[in-house]
Design a protein around this motif. Sequence first.
Motif, short mmCIF file in Angstrom:
data_model
loop_
_atom_site.label_atom_id
_atom_site.label_comp_id
_atom_site.label_asym_id
_atom_site.label_seq_id
_atom_site.Cartn_x
_atom_site.Cartn_y
_atom_site.Cartn_z
N PHE A 38 -4.83 0.32 13.62
CA PHE A 38 -5.34 -1.03 13.35
C PHE A 38 -4.81 -2.03 14.38
O PHE A 38 -5.52 -2.93 14.81
CB PHE A 38 -4.94 -1.48 11.94
CG PHE A 38 -5.85 -0.95 10.87
CD1 PHE A 38 -7.23 -1.13 10.94
CD2 PHE A 38 -5.34 -0.24 9.79
CE1 PHE A 38 -8.07 -0.62 9.96
CE2 PHE A 38 -6.17 0.27 8.80
CZ PHE A 38 -7.55 0.08 8.89
N ALA A 69 2.26 1.54 -3.50
CA ALA A 69 1.27 1.92 -4.50
C ALA A 69 1.00 3.42 -4.43
O ALA A 69 0.94 4.10 -5.46
CB ALA A 69 -0.02 1.14 -4.28
N PHE A 70 0.86 3.93 -3.23
CA PHE A 70 0.60 5.37 -3.09
C PHE A 70 1.79 6.19 -3.57
O PHE A 70 1.63 7.23 -4.21
CB PHE A 70 0.27 5.72 -1.64
CG PHE A 70 -1.17 5.55 -1.31
CD1 PHE A 70 -2.09 6.53 -1.67
CD2 PHE A 70 -1.61 4.41 -0.67
CE1 PHE A 70 -3.43 6.37 -1.39
CE2 PHE A 70 -2.96 4.24 -0.39
CZ PHE A 70 -3.86 5.22 -0.74
N PHE A 73 -8.63 2.97 0.14
CA PHE A 73 -8.02 3.29 1.42
C PHE A 73 -9.03 3.93 2.36
O PHE A 73 -9.14 3.55 3.52
CB PHE A 73 -6.82 4.22 1.18
CG PHE A 73 -5.87 4.28 2.33
CD1 PHE A 73 -5.35 3.12 2.88
CD2 PHE A 73 -5.48 5.49 2.88
CE1 PHE A 73 -4.46 3.16 3.94
CE2 PHE A 73 -4.60 5.54 3.94
CZ PHE A 73 -4.10 4.36 4.47
N PHE A 97 2.08 5.32 -7.69
CA PHE A 97 0.96 5.72 -8.55
C PHE A 97 0.35 7.04 -8.13
O PHE A 97 -0.15 7.79 -8.96
CB PHE A 97 -0.10 4.62 -8.59
CG PHE A 97 0.38 3.36 -9.22
CD1 PHE A 97 0.42 3.24 -10.62
CD2 PHE A 97 0.84 2.30 -8.46
CE1 PHE A 97 0.88 2.09 -11.21
CE2 PHE A 97 1.30 1.14 -9.05
CZ PHE A 97 1.32 1.04 -10.43
N GLY A 98 0.35 7.29 -6.83
CA GLY A 98 -0.21 8.56 -6.37
C GLY A 98 0.76 9.70 -6.63
O GLY A 98 0.39 10.87 -6.59
N GLY A 116 -13.06 0.56 9.35
CA GLY A 116 -12.39 0.39 10.64
C GLY A 116 -13.06 1.19 11.73
O GLY A 116 -13.22 0.74 12.84
N ILE A 125 -6.91 -1.56 17.38
CA ILE A 125 -8.26 -2.09 17.17
C ILE A 125 -8.24 -3.61 17.24
O ILE A 125 -9.02 -4.24 17.95
CB ILE A 125 -8.80 -1.63 15.80
CG1 ILE A 125 -9.05 -0.12 15.79
CG2 ILE A 125 -10.10 -2.39 15.45
CD1 ILE A 125 -9.28 0.46 14.40
N ILE A 153 0.85 -1.20 0.00
CA ILE A 153 0.00 0.00 0.00
C ILE A 153 0.88 1.25 0.00
O ILE A 153 0.66 2.18 -0.78
CB ILE A 153 -0.96 -0.01 1.22
CG1 ILE A 153 -1.95 -1.16 1.08
CG2 ILE A 153 -1.70 1.33 1.32
CD1 ILE A 153 -2.84 -1.38 2.29
N THR A 174 -11.53 1.43 3.60
CA THR A 174 -10.94 0.61 4.66
C THR A 174 -10.94 1.35 5.98
O THR A 174 -11.30 0.82 7.02
CB THR A 174 -9.48 0.27 4.31
OG1 THR A 174 -9.38 0.10 2.90
CG2 THR A 174 -9.02 -0.97 5.02
N LEU A 175 -10.56 2.62 5.89
CA LEU A 175 -10.49 3.42 7.11
C LEU A 175 -11.86 3.56 7.74
O LEU A 175 -12.04 3.36 8.93
CB LEU A 175 -9.94 4.82 6.81
CG LEU A 175 -8.42 4.87 6.67
CD1 LEU A 175 -7.98 6.30 6.41
CD2 LEU A 175 -7.77 4.36 7.94
N SER A 189 -4.93 5.73 -9.17
CA SER A 189 -4.72 6.49 -7.94
C SER A 189 -6.05 6.80 -7.27
O SER A 189 -6.17 6.79 -6.05
CB SER A 189 -3.93 7.77 -8.21
OG SER A 189 -4.71 8.67 -8.94
N LEU A 226 -7.25 3.63 -5.59
CA LEU A 226 -6.50 3.39 -4.36
C LEU A 226 -7.00 4.28 -3.22
O LEU A 226 -7.18 3.83 -2.09
CB LEU A 226 -5.01 3.64 -4.58
CG LEU A 226 -4.25 2.46 -5.20
CD1 LEU A 226 -2.85 2.87 -5.55
CD2 LEU A 226 -4.23 1.29 -4.23
N THR A 227 -7.21 5.56 -3.57
CA THR A 227 -7.68 6.49 -2.55
C THR A 227 -9.01 6.02 -1.98
O THR A 227 -9.22 5.97 -0.77
CB THR A 227 -7.86 7.90 -3.14
OG1 THR A 227 -6.78 8.15 -4.00
CG2 THR A 227 -7.94 8.94 -2.06
#
Lengths: 329, 328
Positions: free
Chosen positions: A151, A128-129, B16, A132-133, B23, A154, A125, B19-20, B9, B12-13
């Motif tokens: 996490f 990837a960021f 993410f 690609f980001g 959570g 948690i 992750i 997921t957050l 991108s 992915l954002t």
Amino acid sequence: MNNLANKTSIKNNKHEINKKDKIKILFRRHGMALVLLAMVVLMTVLSPAFLTTRNLMNVVRQISVIAIIGFGVTMVIITTGIDLSSGSVLALAGVIATSFAHPNQYPLIVSIIVGLLVGAIAGSINGAFTAFGEIPAFIPTLGMMIAARGFALIFSDGRPITNLSESFEFIGGGYFLGVPFPIYVMLLTAVISHILLKHTKFGRYIYAIGGNAQAAVVSGINVRKYLVLVYTYAGLLSGLAGIVLASRLSAGQPTAGVSYELDAIASAVIGGTSLSGGVGTIPGTIIGALIMGVLNNGLDLLQVSAYWQQVLKGAIIVGAVLLDKKKNR
Amino acid sequence: MGNPKKLISILLTVLFSVTLLAGCTGKPANSGQAGGDQNKDGKKKTIGVLMADFSDQFQVYVMDGMKEAASKLQNIDVVYMDAKYDPQKQMSQAENLIAQKVDAIVLFVVDREAGKSMIEEINKAGIPIIAVNRKLPDESKGVAYVGSDDINAGEIQAEQMAKLLNGKGNIAVLDGTYGHEPQIRRGQGYENILKKYPDMKIVVKNTGDWYRDKAMKLVENWIQSKIKIDGILANNDEMALGAIKALEDAGLLGKVVVSGIDATPEALEYVKAGKENYTVFQDAKGQGRKSIEVAARVVNGEKVDKEYIIPFELVTKDKVEEYAKRYK
């Protein structure tokens, strides 16, 4: 030494690596090795307890977790990146791996694979960021540092995960042929990382990306793919470190490994990895980690007052690198 | 080339953030919002509780005690608020309680310094404050304080050490993070006791920053340095467990007396197994229970004391079961 450096650089010429950088690496590596040697000599003179087999194994075991993280971080930094998430990913992998490591539950291999997988996923992750980001690695890995810690809390409900199987506790706490097992794990990781970096296409591309990303793209390297792979590998090693540490402490702790990323980055940089990329080696990082380890151990052996220890540590780290830099000019 | 890159991108954002968010929903649902809609006219009164952070294990136990006491109250509602360790947030929660005209506020302050203006506002509104666990920066601003004294914890721990070592021996101290209040006060407690025993000396001390791994490394190095250590006083149980790991590895477990503070469930296991010699219990539930009881008396116009000190308690092997039960 000059001869040696020249030979190496000629040999590697076909690998399209900057000759000058190569020489620099070699010099730096030996420079810090000399600093380490000086520290060892000094400590031996100052404390009779220092140069004993038992204490030296103690030092190496103490640095093993940081060094394992450091190998991945070294590769990341060579690509001009950074990984701030190592400590938190270590904790997340630790709590998840230990929850599969209770006695008579699963075979040992399950908890190990789970731990490594958690690390690798977190790392991918990050990668990837970054790739690609197209944002500086500082940001996604900072985000991961915060989120992975969350996490871990948690997942474990904020409590340490205990009651672990004997075989799991062996990884961090056991001995093989009189040598603490984490040392073998570290050495194996070092050898694999070194081979990856020096003897594979993967390694050559990492140096190329760090040396000049634009040129790397032009020369047909799939930069994004290799960036993701580098961060994934770094994450995997954080996961491994998490397993070793949890095993050593007999508990998967959501609060484990706080600020380990800084120690790992420091080990790499002290060991000659350049924060501006393209330069760095695994042996160098081991030396960097050893310098930090000998420093911690030595100050404790000499019973330097706790407040002064912090001042001395800060000063010696900066001083050692500065000395090394001066020598290279 | 631009398009797939962007798509990935964005994907992915989204992934993410999803997921957050996923959570976040896993959080306990009892983040008590003040029952602002329920009308509090008539005789029904309200106590507002401002907690620093619901996710802190210690505070969870404090609230368990509060809820236990609250369930016994008649005609008094208790509402709980979670500041998530954010002084700003606690401030606005206090303002909400003021607007709702609650009859008393039980305050577990996030930050003593940053809390000053908040306390002033509550005072201005004429609502009595009962401080729990952490004292107010200016104690005259509250009607009562309910908590424990860390000096007391250090004293209990050091006194037991003196007893087990027959008043003489070399002591190593694992300090919490330097500058933290419990570190300073627990250390003060050690000193108060050790000066009564001239044959007991602190031979080495350093900070393990409250962490097990750091404490383990320190003790490993101390063992190598060949300093003779008879007893280890750790500022908390986590560090005591780190010391035990180091001693165990060197084959010295049982030859050094080790103790900590907190009586965490894991530490209780170690005490039970005879690895940690003893620990000291901070009665979180007791603090919570007392704070609500005191607040209720304030609300009913009864007289209360200025300070209620809930004592720390020594936990030895024979008392482990009793304390383990408190976590269930």
